[in-house]
Design a protein around this motif. Structure first.
Motif, PDB file in Angstrom:
ATOM      1  N   MET A   1       0.855  -1.192   0.000  1.00  0.00           N
ATOM      2  CA  MET A   1       0.000   0.000   0.000  1.00  0.00           C
ATOM      3  C   MET A   1       0.890   1.241   0.000  1.00  0.00           C
ATOM      4  O   MET A   1       1.847   1.339   0.769  1.00  0.00           O
ATOM      5  N   ALA A   2       0.594   2.180  -0.858  1.00  0.00           N
ATOM      6  CA  ALA A   2       1.403   3.392  -0.988  1.00  0.00           C
ATOM      7  C   ALA A   2       1.338   4.244   0.278  1.00  0.00           C
ATOM      8  O   ALA A   2       0.323   4.281   0.979  1.00  0.00           O
ATOM      9  N   LEU A   3       2.431   4.933   0.551  1.00  0.00           N
ATOM     10  CA  LEU A   3       2.526   5.799   1.723  1.00  0.00           C
ATOM     11  C   LEU A   3       1.643   7.030   1.560  1.00  0.00           C
ATOM     12  O   LEU A   3       1.691   7.720   0.548  1.00  0.00           O
ATOM     13  N   ARG A   4       0.815   7.290   2.578  1.00  0.00           N
ATOM     14  CA  ARG A   4       0.047   8.532   2.699  1.00  0.00           C
ATOM     15  C   ARG A   4       0.236   9.027   4.123  1.00  0.00           C
ATOM     16  O   ARG A   4      -0.051   8.308   5.076  1.00  0.00           O
ATOM     17  N   ILE A   5       0.718  10.239   4.251  1.00  0.00           N
ATOM     18  CA  ILE A   5       0.994  10.832   5.560  1.00  0.00           C
ATOM     19  C   ILE A   5      -0.114  11.826   5.888  1.00  0.00           C
ATOM     20  O   ILE A   5      -0.335  12.786   5.151  1.00  0.00           O
ATOM     21  N   PHE A   6      -0.798  11.574   6.988  1.00  0.00           N
ATOM     22  CA  PHE A   6      -1.844  12.462   7.486  1.00  0.00           C
ATOM     23  C   PHE A   6      -1.225  13.286   8.611  1.00  0.00           C
ATOM     24  O   PHE A   6      -0.891  12.749   9.665  1.00  0.00           O
ATOM     25  N   LEU A   7      -1.052  14.573   8.366  1.00  0.00           N
ATOM     26  CA  LEU A   7      -0.428  15.480   9.317  1.00  0.00           C
ATOM     27  C   LEU A   7      -1.518  16.259  10.043  1.00  0.00           C
ATOM     28  O   LEU A   7      -2.266  17.012   9.415  1.00  0.00           O
ATOM     29  N   MET A   8      -1.610  16.066  11.354  1.00  0.00           N
ATOM     30  CA  MET A   8      -2.608  16.761  12.152  1.00  0.00           C
ATOM     31  C   MET A   8      -1.936  17.732  13.126  1.00  0.00           C
ATOM     32  O   MET A   8      -0.982  17.352  13.805  1.00  0.00           O
ATOM     33  N   ARG A   9      -2.461  18.958  13.162  1.00  0.00           N
ATOM     34  CA  ARG A   9      -2.016  19.906  14.173  1.00  0.00           C
ATOM     35  C   ARG A   9      -2.897  19.718  15.416  1.00  0.00           C
ATOM     36  O   ARG A   9      -4.088  19.410  15.313  1.00  0.00           O
ATOM     37  N   HIS A  10      -2.321  19.950  16.565  1.00  0.00           N
ATOM     38  CA  HIS A  10      -3.069  19.842  17.827  1.00  0.00           C
ATOM     39  C   HIS A  10      -4.210  20.852  17.881  1.00  0.00           C
ATOM     40  O   HIS A  10      -4.246  21.825  17.131  1.00  0.00           O
ATOM     41  N   GLY A  11      -5.122  20.610  18.814  1.00  0.00           N
ATOM     42  CA  GLY A  11      -6.232  21.529  19.036  1.00  0.00           C
ATOM     43  C   GLY A  11      -5.793  22.828  19.696  1.00  0.00           C
ATOM     44  O   GLY A  11      -4.638  23.002  20.081  1.00  0.00           O
ATOM     45  N   GLU A  12      -6.761  23.709  19.858  1.00  0.00           N
ATOM     46  CA  GLU A  12      -6.510  25.047  20.407  1.00  0.00           C
ATOM     47  C   GLU A  12      -5.918  25.008  21.813  1.00  0.00           C
ATOM     48  O   GLU A  12      -6.300  24.187  22.644  1.00  0.00           O
ATOM     49  N   LEU A 165      -1.280  26.455   9.115  1.00  0.00           N
ATOM     50  CA  LEU A 165      -1.935  25.269   9.694  1.00  0.00           C
ATOM     51  C   LEU A 165      -2.786  25.723  10.865  1.00  0.00           C
ATOM     52  O   LEU A 165      -2.264  26.174  11.883  1.00  0.00           O
ATOM     53  N   ASN A 166      -4.090  25.599  10.735  1.00  0.00           N
ATOM     54  CA  ASN A 166      -4.999  25.937  11.822  1.00  0.00           C
ATOM     55  C   ASN A 166      -5.015  24.827  12.867  1.00  0.00           C
ATOM     56  O   ASN A 166      -4.614  23.696  12.589  1.00  0.00           O
ATOM     57  N   THR A 167      -5.530  25.149  14.045  1.00  0.00           N
ATOM     58  CA  THR A 167      -5.635  24.132  15.082  1.00  0.00           C
ATOM     59  C   THR A 167      -6.563  23.012  14.613  1.00  0.00           C
ATOM     60  O   THR A 167      -7.542  23.248  13.900  1.00  0.00           O
ATOM     61  N   ALA A 168      -6.214  21.797  14.999  1.00  0.00           N
ATOM     62  CA  ALA A 168      -6.980  20.582  14.690  1.00  0.00           C
ATOM     63  C   ALA A 168      -7.188  20.398  13.184  1.00  0.00           C
ATOM     64  O   ALA A 168      -8.183  19.824  12.754  1.00  0.00           O
ATOM     65  N   SER A 169      -6.235  20.873  12.398  1.00  0.00           N
ATOM     66  CA  SER A 169      -6.325  20.695  10.945  1.00  0.00           C
ATOM     67  C   SER A 169      -5.729  19.352  10.532  1.00  0.00           C
ATOM     68  O   SER A 169      -4.991  18.725  11.285  1.00  0.00           O
ATOM     69  N   ARG A 170      -6.068  18.961   9.309  1.00  0.00           N
ATOM     70  CA  ARG A 170      -5.563  17.719   8.721  1.00  0.00           C
ATOM     71  C   ARG A 170      -5.025  18.030   7.333  1.00  0.00           C
ATOM     72  O   ARG A 170      -5.700  18.664   6.529  1.00  0.00           O
ATOM     73  N   SER A 171      -3.808  17.595   7.064  1.00  0.00           N
ATOM     74  CA  SER A 171      -3.188  17.735   5.756  1.00  0.00           C
ATOM     75  C   SER A 171      -2.727  16.354   5.315  1.00  0.00           C
ATOM     76  O   SER A 171      -2.478  15.483   6.152  1.00  0.00           O
ATOM     77  N   VAL A 172      -2.608  16.150   4.009  1.00  0.00           N
ATOM     78  CA  VAL A 172      -2.184  14.845   3.503  1.00  0.00           C
ATOM     79  C   VAL A 172      -1.005  15.032   2.545  1.00  0.00           C
ATOM     80  O   VAL A 172      -1.083  15.807   1.586  1.00  0.00           O
TER      81      VAL A 172
END
Length: 190
Positions: A1-12, A165-172
């Protein structure tokens, strides 16, 4: 399965609301930050993660737990936030009074990390991430995440200034057409 990185910033946190540079000061989430983390968990619920890595700071660890990923999480020291040194606890306006025109991504912080140091740390982490397969969840911080995003696509650390990057955001982060020589940002700050 190909690599996918889900980057999450912490909450407020109190300081993300006030605009203070938090860096490595280990402060907790606000009540709203906890709600944000739970909502982030709702958005992540349909994704099976093969690896979950989290910063050692409590705001990232607690976000990871509230998002439903805490049981499998491994502490990854390289996910810790940019060391703000003497500027920890100060707002941009306060820093500008002392140092007009200052830019974290270009200038770093006195007694903290330089742009070259955080870039090297991101590159070291990327070197380990690319050996993994599948979906990888990373729970981290704003400035570190911005540097990770630009270093993933081969840009210099200074370009992180242009990625919010906002709080509690998700990037891929992933690869175009699953080609490891073609890293891309699939989504940002979602």
């Amino acid at each position: 399965m190909a690599l996918r990185i889900f980057l999450m910033r912490h909450g407020e946190t109190e300081w993300s609301t006030s605009g203070q540079h938090t860096g490595r000061v280990d402060i907790p989430l606000t009540e709203n930050g906890e709600r944000e983390a739970r909502r982030l968990g709702d958005r992540l619920a349909q994704t099976k993660f093969d690896h979950v890595l989290v910063s050692p700071l409590q705001r990232a660890r607690h976000t990871c737990e509230l998002a439903g990923c805490g049981e499998r999480a491994e502490i990854e020291p390289d996910l810790i936030e940019w060391d703000n040194g003497d500027y920890a606890g100060q707002t941009h306006a306060e820093v500008f009074k002392q140092r007009p025109g200052w830019n974290l991504f270009r200038d770093g912080c006195p007694h903290g990390e330089s742009p070259a140091e955080i870039s090297a740390r991101c590159d070291r982490l990327i070197g380990r991430l690319v050996t993994l397969d599948g979906n990888v969840a990373l729970f981290s911080h704003s400035h570190f995440g911005r540097v990770l995003g630009v270093r993933w696509i081969g840009l210099p650390v200074q370009m992180g200034h242009h990625f919010i990057l906002n709080t509690a955001s998700r990037s891929v982060l992933c690869y175009q057409h699953d080609r490891i020589d073609d890293p891309v940002i699939e989504s940002w700050n979602g």
